[in-house]
Design a protein around this motif. Sequence first.
Motif, short mmCIF file in Angstrom:
data_model
loop_
_atom_site.label_atom_id
_atom_site.label_comp_id
_atom_site.label_asym_id
_atom_site.label_seq_id
_atom_site.Cartn_x
_atom_site.Cartn_y
_atom_site.Cartn_z
N MET A 32 -26.52 -27.85 -3.94
CA MET A 32 -26.45 -27.67 -5.39
C MET A 32 -25.42 -28.57 -6.09
N HIS A 33 -24.92 -29.56 -5.39
CA HIS A 33 -23.95 -30.47 -6.05
C HIS A 33 -24.13 -31.88 -5.51
N VAL A 34 -24.98 -32.67 -6.18
CA VAL A 34 -25.16 -34.06 -5.78
C VAL A 34 -25.15 -34.96 -7.02
N ASP A 64 -19.66 -30.42 -16.82
CA ASP A 64 -19.13 -31.75 -17.16
C ASP A 64 -18.56 -32.38 -15.91
N ASP A 65 -19.08 -32.01 -14.75
CA ASP A 65 -18.50 -32.42 -13.46
C ASP A 65 -18.14 -33.90 -13.43
N GLY A 66 -17.05 -34.17 -12.78
CA GLY A 66 -16.42 -35.49 -12.83
C GLY A 66 -15.21 -35.38 -13.72
N LYS A 67 -15.36 -34.52 -14.72
CA LYS A 67 -14.27 -34.23 -15.66
C LYS A 67 -14.16 -32.73 -15.84
N ASP A 88 -17.93 -25.43 -12.85
CA ASP A 88 -16.59 -25.81 -13.28
C ASP A 88 -15.97 -26.84 -12.35
N HIS A 89 -15.75 -28.05 -12.87
CA HIS A 89 -14.89 -29.03 -12.18
C HIS A 89 -13.48 -28.70 -12.63
N ALA A 90 -12.80 -27.87 -11.87
CA ALA A 90 -11.52 -27.30 -12.29
C ALA A 90 -10.37 -28.24 -11.98
N ALA A 95 -16.89 -25.44 -8.68
CA ALA A 95 -17.34 -26.51 -7.79
C ALA A 95 -16.21 -26.89 -6.83
N HIS A 96 -16.58 -27.43 -5.69
CA HIS A 96 -15.65 -28.00 -4.70
C HIS A 96 -14.25 -27.38 -4.73
N ILE A 97 -14.19 -26.10 -4.45
CA ILE A 97 -12.90 -25.39 -4.48
C ILE A 97 -12.02 -25.91 -3.34
ZN LIG Z 1 -16.33 -32.50 -9.50
#
Ligand SMILES: [Zn+2]
Length: 441
Positions: A62-64, A154-157, A181-183, A234-236
């Motif tokens: 789920m994250h590409v 807004d992943d990446g940011k 969430d790209h935290a 995302a990516h914790i």
């Molecule tokens: Zn990210």
Amino acid sequence: MRDETAIAIRGVRVIDPYRHIDSEQEEVWVVNGRIAPEPIKNLEAKVIDARGLWLVPRLLDMHVHFREPGQTWKETIATGSRAAAHGGITAVAVMPNTVPVTDTPELVEWVQMRGRAMGLVDVLPLGAVSVGSQGQELADLGRMHESGARGFSDDGKPVASARLMRAALSYAKSLGSVIIDHAEDPSLSEGALLHEGRMAHRMGLSAVPEVSEASMVWRDVLLAGLTGGALHIAHISAQDSLEALAYAKAKGYAVTAEVAPHHLLLTESVLEQWGYDPVTKVNPPLRPEKTRQALIAAVAKGLIGVMASDHAPHHADEKAQPYTDAPFGISGLETVVSSLITALIAPGHLTPLKGFELMTTGPDQVLGLRYPGLCAGAPADLALIDPERRWRVDPQDFYSLGHNTPLSGMTLIGQPLFTMVNGRFSMREGEVVDAGISQVS
Ligand SMILES: [Zn+2]
């Protein structure tokens, strides 16, 4: 019966988290693209001797990042689809940080259509939270949702503004959708290249503490509580983020999280092994051993319910720049399933059934999907995996245009051998089988 195409998979161990089934020596039939109710007599079938193999349903990453439109030298929907098929994956959710950013219903539809034209993997588009992912103005989540956006990010940011994140969570709630969430607190992470720890001090490079992530996770967990909206982290990759997750769980908030394979398999010490090669440069950065252990424990406890590759391909020339200039990212689609087995299942942290929840029921629940599992009548989306096979990662064998991975040279346990989408092999014994229904670039 003459027109029917039938495949019999014999002697296989079926591991199906959708139906909570793990059973040996099964015979599974695929007829006309669907799982058949039982072995069919008098029907000629292609037989696959699958003794010793695992059969798993519809693996979803789920994250590409597929980089199309806009950065097709890094990856395209076609090459990314092939990488997915090669990796045993049957569905992917693609991040919207393309050029232009996927922030309109037209772009959401376009991405979906390109994925369908390739026919190798179910391409599920995600839409941007803010217009252009600029963090200023909320994008039209409603119309993107209608066009098929499965969630928003807004992943990446990061979404730096709490006011905007609050609005996004409320909006997503009204749609029954999710904010991914790209935290990261940009005021702490600005200019950072790696984790603030031993390696950063040695290299004298600008670094980011785990607090940058954890403070944002805490903020957004509280906003999820305030709004009732669904939040997926995302990516914790920070120990204190896990505390926030536990808090959200105790409060009953709709908060989920995913972990990336590289944060479970590697630590910051690989920077040294790689001679500070930017192949190790990724955001969030590789962390110390203590964090890696905490992440594994959080997955084992069920606090983290998803594994996703954060597949972020780049051109070799871009990654060949100095550490300060090279882009962040690891090409992960073709190693994610093996990473799951190597990091979590083989060492016994999770049973195979629990392990594969992380790429089936786990992400399905986040994105509101409802695959029924390998029951009669279900679309035959599946993978056959050799759980014993040990193989050395050589990025030159990747179908992805991105060969950037610090797993290069590592020996992983378990390898997908067949991938099937709608009853058709998209990968057979390690070779991707193009659908042949569209021009492939
Ligand atoms: Zn990210």
